[in-house]
Design an enzyme around this catalytic site. Structure first.
Site, mmCIF file in Angstrom:
data_model
loop_
_atom_site.group_PDB
_atom_site.id
_atom_site.type_symbol
_atom_site.label_atom_id
_atom_site.label_comp_id
_atom_site.label_asym_id
_atom_site.label_seq_id
_atom_site.Cartn_x
_atom_site.Cartn_y
_atom_site.Cartn_z
ATOM 1 N N ASP A 147 0.837 -1.211 0.000
ATOM 2 C CA ASP A 147 0.000 0.000 0.000
ATOM 3 C C ASP A 147 0.871 1.260 0.000
ATOM 4 O OD1 ASP A 147 -2.343 1.432 0.009
ATOM 5 O OD2 ASP A 147 -2.747 1.150 2.146
ATOM 6 N N HIS A 193 3.067 3.652 -8.758
ATOM 7 C CA HIS A 193 2.943 2.217 -9.060
ATOM 8 C C HIS A 193 4.215 1.707 -9.747
ATOM 9 C CE1 HIS A 193 -1.058 2.245 -7.608
ATOM 10 N NE2 HIS A 193 -1.597 2.897 -8.616
ATOM 11 N N LEU A 199 11.002 -20.554 -4.937
ATOM 12 C CA LEU A 199 9.987 -19.679 -4.329
ATOM 13 C C LEU A 199 8.688 -19.680 -5.139
ATOM 14 C CD1 LEU A 199 9.434 -17.190 -2.322
ATOM 15 C CD2 LEU A 199 10.124 -15.765 -4.258
HETATM 16 C C1 FPP Z 1 -1.860 0.167 -3.411
HETATM 17 O O1 FPP Z 1 -1.401 1.502 -3.335
HETATM 18 C C2 FPP Z 1 -1.204 -0.506 -4.533
HETATM 19 C C3 FPP Z 1 -1.864 -1.045 -5.605
HETATM 20 C C4 FPP Z 1 -3.326 -1.009 -5.738
HETATM 21 C C5 FPP Z 1 -1.125 -1.664 -6.728
HETATM 22 C C6 FPP Z 1 0.130 -2.387 -6.429
HETATM 23 C C7 FPP Z 1 0.918 -2.505 -7.674
HETATM 24 C C8 FPP Z 1 2.260 -2.490 -7.790
HETATM 25 C C9 FPP Z 1 3.168 -2.506 -6.644
HETATM 26 C C10 FPP Z 1 2.937 -2.446 -9.128
HETATM 27 C C11 FPP Z 1 2.852 -3.583 -10.039
HETATM 28 C C12 FPP Z 1 2.703 -4.943 -9.466
HETATM 29 C C13 FPP Z 1 3.249 -6.072 -10.009
HETATM 30 C C14 FPP Z 1 2.914 -7.407 -9.437
HETATM 31 C C15 FPP Z 1 4.182 -6.018 -11.140
HETATM 32 P P1 FPP Z 1 -2.444 2.694 -3.489
HETATM 33 O O2 FPP Z 1 -2.450 3.117 -4.909
HETATM 34 O O3 FPP Z 1 -3.786 2.286 -2.958
HETATM 35 O O4 FPP Z 1 -1.792 3.777 -2.580
HETATM 36 P P2 FPP Z 1 -2.536 4.924 -1.737
HETATM 37 O O5 FPP Z 1 -3.304 4.213 -0.651
HETATM 38 O O6 FPP Z 1 -1.402 5.732 -1.207
HETATM 39 O O7 FPP Z 1 -3.407 5.678 -2.677
#
Ligand code: FPP
Length: 248
Positions: free
Chosen positions: A30, A47, A141
């Site tokens: 997150d 992201h 893994l």
């Molecule tokens: C939550 O942060 C994160 C996500 C919804 C996406 C996670 C994706 C990645 C780490 C990148 C790609 C993944 C792979 C497997 C290649 P948020 O956007 O909700 O953050 P916020 O709460 O600060 O808005």
């Protein structure tokens, strides 16, 4: 291409990790959006930085001798985000596998997905399916990516599948439910890490979390370094796990 080496017991002890390693670690990655906002950048920038952070954490999980690492990449609720953000996430998923698959495969990593891949654009789906197929016999893994995943939907799917078996009530066991979840081939979940300060599960691995330990950190996911990861494992190793029993 980098070949990942397992840490020796001496190296693990020197890192302050002499205890029993969790077999299965899950991460709620997150804070990408907040991390980007702090830098006056679009959410997709966060992201992308999150994708880069993931590279190191997968390698570290392998080196530490963790058997399964499950990450929450896209929830069933994430479809409600702006279309540009959803598309950016799909682009990153595809890019990640195109870039990383050779290294992951060479290191014996097996790719597993949790969630229904059906609604994804054909290119994203094809990329995921090809990574799963290519690594299906690897015995290193298990790198499990929850995409279009929701734990309630997963449990409902299990219940529906079981209901088709026409079993006697007494034959419907916890083991049978577990065997009908996406995580059926992974060890019991030991540890859930959530970054960026929130302390909730957000529909992630509700069944599997029954006896998992939780570690929350304020660090936003793009800043989650190998050091932070090790700190979470140190914290886990300090816990006494009782599984409902009395432990002297
Ligand atoms: C939550 O942060 C994160 C996500 C919804 C996406 C996670 C994706 C990645 C780490 C990148 C790609 C993944 C792979 C497997 C290649 P948020 O956007 O909700 O953050 P916020 O709460 O600060 O808005």
């Amino acid at each position: 291409m980098k070949i990942y080496e397992r840490y020796t017991d001496v190296e693990l002890a020197a890192m302050g990790l002499p205890g029993e390693m969790p077999k299965h670690v899950a991460i709620i990655m997150d804070g990408n959006g907040r991390w980007a906002k702090q830098r006056l950048m679009p959410r997709s920038f966060g992201h992308r930085a999150g994708m880069e952070a993931l590279h190191d954490i997968v390698r570290e999980a392998h080196c530490l001798g963790i058997k399964a690492l499950t990450v929450y990449a896209f929830s069933t609720e994430n479809w409600q985000r702006p279309v540009q953000e959803v598309n950016a996430l799909f682009g990153l998923l595809t890019e990640y596998f195109e870039k990383e698959i050779d290294e992951l495969d060479a290191n014996g990593v097996r790719i597993v997905t949790l969630g229904d891949l059906e609604p994804f654009p054909p290119k994203v789906k094809a990329c995921m399916l090809s990574a799963i197929e290519r690594t299906k016999d690897n015995d290193g893994l298990h790198f499990c990516i929850a995409i279009n995943y929701g734990s309630r939907a997963e449990i409902l799917r299990a219940v529906r599948n079981i209901s088709k078996l026409g079993l006697d009530e007494k034959d419907i066991t916890e083991e049978l439910v577990s065997d009908n979840l996406y995580t059926r081939e992974q060890p019991e979940l030991d540890l859930i890490i959530r970054t960026a300060g929130e302390q909730r599960l957000s529909n992630f691995l509700l069944w599997q979390a029954a006896y998992a330990e939780f570690v929350f950190t304020d660090v936003c996911w793009p800043d989650f370094s190998i050091d932070e990861f090790r700190k979470c494992i140190v914290e886990y190793m300090k816990r006494t796990r009782r599984f409902g029993k009395v432990v002297e």
